[in-house]
Design an enzyme around this catalytic site. Structure first.
Site, mmCIF file in Angstrom:
data_model
loop_
_atom_site.group_PDB
_atom_site.id
_atom_site.type_symbol
_atom_site.label_atom_id
_atom_site.label_comp_id
_atom_site.label_asym_id
_atom_site.label_seq_id
_atom_site.Cartn_x
_atom_site.Cartn_y
_atom_site.Cartn_z
ATOM 1 N N LYS A 204 0.810 -1.227 0.000
ATOM 2 C CA LYS A 204 0.000 0.000 0.000
ATOM 3 C C LYS A 204 0.840 1.272 0.000
ATOM 4 C CE LYS A 204 -4.370 -1.836 1.497
ATOM 5 N NZ LYS A 204 -5.394 -1.972 2.530
ATOM 6 N N ARG A 238 -3.642 -9.856 5.217
ATOM 7 C CA ARG A 238 -4.034 -9.920 3.798
ATOM 8 C C ARG A 238 -2.852 -9.421 2.976
ATOM 9 N NH1 ARG A 238 -6.048 -6.612 -0.009
ATOM 10 N NH2 ARG A 238 -7.635 -7.397 -1.443
HETATM 11 C C1 7PJ Z 1 -8.144 -4.416 1.945
HETATM 12 C C2 7PJ Z 1 -9.202 -5.212 1.529
HETATM 13 C C3 7PJ Z 1 -7.826 -4.349 3.340
HETATM 14 C C4 7PJ Z 1 -9.655 -5.893 3.697
HETATM 15 C C5 7PJ Z 1 -8.324 -4.239 -0.184
HETATM 16 C C6 7PJ Z 1 -5.360 -3.221 -1.706
HETATM 17 C C7 7PJ Z 1 -6.693 -2.599 -1.792
HETATM 18 N N1 7PJ Z 1 -9.951 -5.947 2.381
HETATM 19 N N2 7PJ Z 1 -9.300 -5.085 0.186
HETATM 20 N N3 7PJ Z 1 -8.619 -5.100 4.160
HETATM 21 N N4 7PJ Z 1 -7.589 -3.824 0.855
HETATM 22 N N5 7PJ Z 1 -10.363 -6.585 4.573
HETATM 23 O O1 7PJ Z 1 -5.181 -4.410 -1.530
HETATM 24 O O2 7PJ Z 1 -4.376 -2.421 -1.863
HETATM 25 O O3 7PJ Z 1 -6.928 -3.655 3.816
HETATM 26 S S1 7PJ Z 1 -8.077 -3.752 -1.838
#
Ligand code: 7PJ
Length: 270
Positions: A204, A238
């Site tokens: 990020k 994640r």
């Molecule tokens: C997240 C997500 C996060 C959860 C994305 C990216 C953007 N779901 N989906 N938490 N980020 N739960 O991966 O840069 O931080 S999409």
């Protein structure tokens, strides 16, 4: 949790065989590297991203989830806010709903209750297209915590039991660097709310802001963030880079085990 994007910018296009096959092979690789969950997303929620129609999102994720749920030994989660996509994904075999809008879309809470699946409730200020324009907070940790507690209350009132919930502060979702840093520094306060914490920092822009590195060079920074999050109580991370994260978490777990161990049991070489 390994990230599997099935947005058109990440694969040729949703739905066709090439996209499905590419997604399946990528997911199998992440599982071989140690991923315990594969998160499938068909809506780009990057800052500035446009909304995607329900039909397009469903067309992208459902065939991939169907293929993955049948062939992978781990649960498949669906990264969506739309009740129709939740239902179709559950029919296709998804066993976790990951909602960056924390079931606030019309019909989403009712869909999650009726599907009986666990849900990750994430905090986001604003909407992806505009969320990074002027994020404002008083005490960001208190506000994110209060938001998550209110969403837990809404879930309980609707009949979604607390044991089925995960919480996520939503790094980068309507937050400046200082907000993201405060959330990571004070993550234990959010862990105290109760449900297990899920954290996504992998690649990020906060890592870019700290290091000056482009997306492709943010892995070392992401590993540091993953270790800090795990030490602060995050239960699910994640990430895009599963193998290096699993190694980093093995070190965290080994040190945690040694911390718990009585001094008399020490003494193995190495
Ligand atoms: C997240 C997500 C996060 C959860 C994305 C990216 C953007 N779901 N989906 N938490 N980020 N739960 O991966 O840069 O931080 S999409």
């Amino acid at each position: 949790m390994g990230v599997l994007n099935v947005t058109p910018d990440s694969f040729s296009d949703g739905g066709d065989f090439f996209a499905r096959d590419t997604a399946l092979r990528r997911a199998e690789q992440m599982v071989a590297e140690g991923a315990d969950i594969i998160d499938v997303g068909g809506e780009s929620t990057r800052p500035g991203a446009d909304a995607v129609s329900m039909q397009d999102e469903r067309r992208r994720v459902v065939p991939v989830i169907e293929a993955l749920a049948r062939r992978l030994p781990v649960p498949v989660s669906v990264d969506t806010s739309k009740p129709e996509v939740m239902r179709a994904a559950a029919d296709a075999g998804a066993s976790l709903i990951n909602d960056v809008r924390a079931l606030r879309a019309p019909g989403a809470l009712a869909a999650a209750v009726s599907l009986g699946l666990p849900v990750c409730l994430m905090h986001m200020q604003g909407e992806p297209r505009t969320m990074q324009e002027s994020p404002t907070y008083g005490d960001v940790v208190a506000e994110v915590g209060n938001f998550l507690k209110a969403r837990i209350a809404a879930c309980l009132a609707a009949g979604l039991p607390g044991e089925r919930l995960l919480l996520d502060p939503g790094f980068g979702f309507g937050k400046r660097l200082a907000h993201n840093l405060a959330l990571l520094a004070r993550l234990p306060e959010l862990a105290e709310i109760g449900p297990p914490l899920l954290v996504g920092i992998s690649r990020k822009s906060m890592l870019g802001a700290i290091t000056g590195r482009p997306v492709a060079e943010r892995l070392p920074a992401g590993l540091a963030a993953a270790v800090l999050a795990a030490r602060s109580g995050a239960r699910i991370l994640r990430v895009h880079d599963v193998a290096p994260t699993v190694d980093a978490l093995k070190v965290v777990a080994a040190v945690a085990a040694a911390t718990a161990q009585a001094p008399a049991e020490q003494g193995e070489p190495g």
